[in-house]
Design a protein around this motif. Sequence first.
Motif, PDB file in Angstrom:
ATOM      1  N   ASP A 239       0.862  -1.298   0.136  1.00 10.14           N
ATOM      2  CA  ASP A 239       0.119  -0.114   0.034  1.00 10.14           C
ATOM      3  C   ASP A 239       0.819   1.354   0.121  1.00 10.14           C
ATOM      4  O   ASP A 239       0.250   2.601   0.032  1.00 10.14           O
ATOM      5  N   VAL A 240       2.397   1.011   0.279  1.00 12.44           N
ATOM      6  CA  VAL A 240       3.193   2.297   0.129  1.00 12.44           C
ATOM      7  C   VAL A 240       3.092   2.890  -1.486  1.00 12.44           C
ATOM      8  O   VAL A 240       3.305   2.237  -2.115  1.00 12.44           O
ATOM      9  N   ASP A 241       2.949   4.190  -1.273  1.00 12.46           N
ATOM     10  CA  ASP A 241       2.816   4.756  -2.705  1.00 12.46           C
ATOM     11  C   ASP A 241       4.299   5.057  -3.088  1.00 12.46           C
ATOM     12  O   ASP A 241       4.685   5.022  -4.444  1.00 12.46           O
ATOM     13  N   TRP A 242       5.165   5.428  -2.302  1.00 14.83           N
ATOM     14  CA  TRP A 242       6.596   5.959  -2.482  1.00 14.83           C
ATOM     15  C   TRP A 242       7.548   5.108  -1.601  1.00 14.83           C
ATOM     16  O   TRP A 242       7.196   5.429  -0.438  1.00 14.83           O
ATOM     17  N   LEU A 243       8.592   4.447  -1.942  1.00 15.08           N
ATOM     18  CA  LEU A 243       9.427   4.239  -1.154  1.00 15.08           C
ATOM     19  C   LEU A 243      10.846   5.014  -1.208  1.00 15.08           C
ATOM     20  O   LEU A 243      11.217   4.985  -2.404  1.00 15.08           O
ATOM     21  N   ILE A 244      11.251   5.576  -0.078  1.00 15.15           N
ATOM     22  CA  ILE A 244      12.658   6.496  -0.412  1.00 15.15           C
ATOM     23  C   ILE A 244      13.603   5.773   0.535  1.00 15.15           C
ATOM     24  O   ILE A 244      13.575   6.235   1.785  1.00 15.15           O
ATOM     25  N   PRO A 245      14.410   4.784   0.140  1.00 11.57           N
ATOM     26  CA  PRO A 245      15.525   4.280   0.860  1.00 11.57           C
ATOM     27  C   PRO A 245      16.558   5.125   1.013  1.00 11.57           C
ATOM     28  O   PRO A 245      16.813   5.856   0.032  1.00 11.57           O
ATOM     29  N   HIS A 246      17.565   4.913   2.183  1.00 11.62           N
ATOM     30  CA  HIS A 246      18.887   5.666   1.778  1.00 11.62           C
ATOM     31  C   HIS A 246      19.539   5.251   0.448  1.00 11.62           C
ATOM     32  O   HIS A 246      19.500   4.228   0.216  1.00 11.62           O
ATOM     33  N   GLN A 247      20.195   6.302   0.011  1.00  6.90           N
ATOM     34  CA  GLN A 247      20.542   6.115  -1.493  1.00  6.90           C
ATOM     35  C   GLN A 247      22.014   5.890  -1.230  1.00  6.90           C
ATOM     36  O   GLN A 247      22.965   6.720  -1.189  1.00  6.90           O
ATOM     37  N   ALA A 248      22.632   4.628  -0.888  1.00  9.99           N
ATOM     38  CA  ALA A 248      23.738   4.314  -0.942  1.00  9.99           C
ATOM     39  C   ALA A 248      24.341   3.607  -2.360  1.00  9.99           C
ATOM     40  O   ALA A 248      25.489   3.674  -2.797  1.00  9.99           O
ATOM     41  N   ASN A 249      23.511   2.677  -2.852  1.00  5.50           N
ATOM     42  CA  ASN A 249      23.909   2.032  -3.811  1.00  5.50           C
ATOM     43  C   ASN A 249      22.356   1.433  -4.561  1.00  5.50           C
ATOM     44  O   ASN A 249      21.619   0.836  -3.850  1.00  5.50           O
ATOM     45  N   VAL A 250      22.473   1.451  -5.904  1.00  2.49           N
ATOM     46  CA  VAL A 250      21.193   1.088  -6.490  1.00  2.49           C
ATOM     47  C   VAL A 250      20.876  -0.446  -6.342  1.00  2.49           C
ATOM     48  O   VAL A 250      19.819  -0.737  -6.318  1.00  2.49           O
ATOM     49  N   ARG A 251      21.913  -1.236  -6.429  1.00  4.37           N
ATOM     50  CA  ARG A 251      21.795  -2.772  -5.884  1.00  4.37           C
ATOM     51  C   ARG A 251      21.217  -3.067  -4.603  1.00  4.37           C
ATOM     52  O   ARG A 251      20.057  -3.969  -4.523  1.00  4.37           O
ATOM     53  N   ILE A 252      21.322  -2.128  -3.779  1.00  2.06           N
ATOM     54  CA  ILE A 252      20.891  -2.373  -2.326  1.00  2.06           C
ATOM     55  C   ILE A 252      19.171  -1.806  -2.443  1.00  2.06           C
ATOM     56  O   ILE A 252      18.500  -2.521  -1.944  1.00  2.06           O
ATOM     57  N   ILE A 253      19.161  -0.617  -3.061  1.00  2.00           N
ATOM     58  CA  ILE A 253      17.678  -0.040  -3.407  1.00  2.00           C
ATOM     59  C   ILE A 253      16.848  -1.064  -4.069  1.00  2.00           C
ATOM     60  O   ILE A 253      16.014  -1.412  -3.512  1.00  2.00           O
ATOM     61  N   GLU A 254      17.319  -1.675  -4.957  1.00  2.00           N
ATOM     62  CA  GLU A 254      16.617  -2.731  -5.893  1.00  2.00           C
ATOM     63  C   GLU A 254      16.281  -3.895  -4.975  1.00  2.00           C
ATOM     64  O   GLU A 254      15.081  -4.267  -5.008  1.00  2.00           O
TER      65      GLU A 254
END
Length: 319
Positions: A239-254
Amino acid sequence: MFARLVGTGSYLPGDPVSNNDLAARGIDTNDDWIVTRTGITSRHLAEPGVTSSELGLVAAQRALEMAGVAASELDLIIVATSTPDFIFPSTACLIQGRLGNKGAAAFDIQAVCSGFTYALGIADKFIRSGSHKKALIIGAEVFSRILDWNDRGTCVLFGDGAGAVVLEASDKPGILATAMHADGSQSGILNVPGQICGGQVVGDPFLRMDGQAVFKFAVRVLADIAEEVCQISGIRTSDVDWLIPHQANVRIIEATGKKLGIDREKVIVTVNRHGNTSAASVPLALDEAVRDGRIQRGQKVLLEGVGGGFTWGAALLEF
Ligand code: UT7
């Protein structure tokens, strides 16, 4: 009573510095390695002498302007930073002075890349308690100052910048849930081990990291804490519309998005253009997505950070 987000702002110093620019400066690296391993193509680096308070001040002014709040109305200012201007006074007091506010509580918090989510959690509790009404929360960093530019395994990953939000006490929804955790037994995998002694930095003054250990730890705790704040709020991660994770590495984010079952299109990514700006990464990404119109009023936004300590934190809010 909610802490409602009424303004965002951010600031990046100077022009983007590309991976090829770093290689041209003599770092033994290449664009292909950095992009493949991290997704980073460029970052911003502050000129020598430019400080976190200077970056944070501009981000703060932009957030106050969007909020339509005068600096004199603030009663709480928190700055998350691991690269303060001075040992003391705090970066928050320096920014308060430059904004012309008198009387607000002002202090820094140190939770490295989780700092902004920690600061949001603290401000939320101040506001919900009824003791404070208008808060300015800033993440500001000049990480370039604590990088060993001879260590290609770390120096290509980070950047400088600042982001800020203004929170107001409101009966309309705002922050729905926050969480923060730490595990000091993991302090060895990411740290700046120098100490101040006799007016000098004694020991190693630069950031050191076990990249693979950090990678695994980050994916696990970012997924866990996202589920935790959703559970507190009684919503599903889908149900989350937007996830904003810490921006360290695209692979961690994905990997985090995938673990949570959140579609790629719902994940805000700026690390490709900002690098890892530590405590500034989440508010920088938030401000970008608010200003370009992706994040709309009423939507659910999940912010989360992870960093040295080890620390991790999250906030789920209705924008
Ligand atoms: O806020 C949290 C901050 N930290 C992070 O998010 C970091 C999380 N970790 C990571 O993102 C990854 O572990 C890194 C991107 C840091 C490193 O990726 P990796 O796949 O774990 O690479 P590695 O450290 O195992 O290094 C692999 C190779 C090594 O060469 P050899 O020994 O295999 O010949 C390194 O020397 O890559 C080499 N290498 C580089 N090559 C070109 C390391 N850095 C670079 C570089 N350019 N900048």
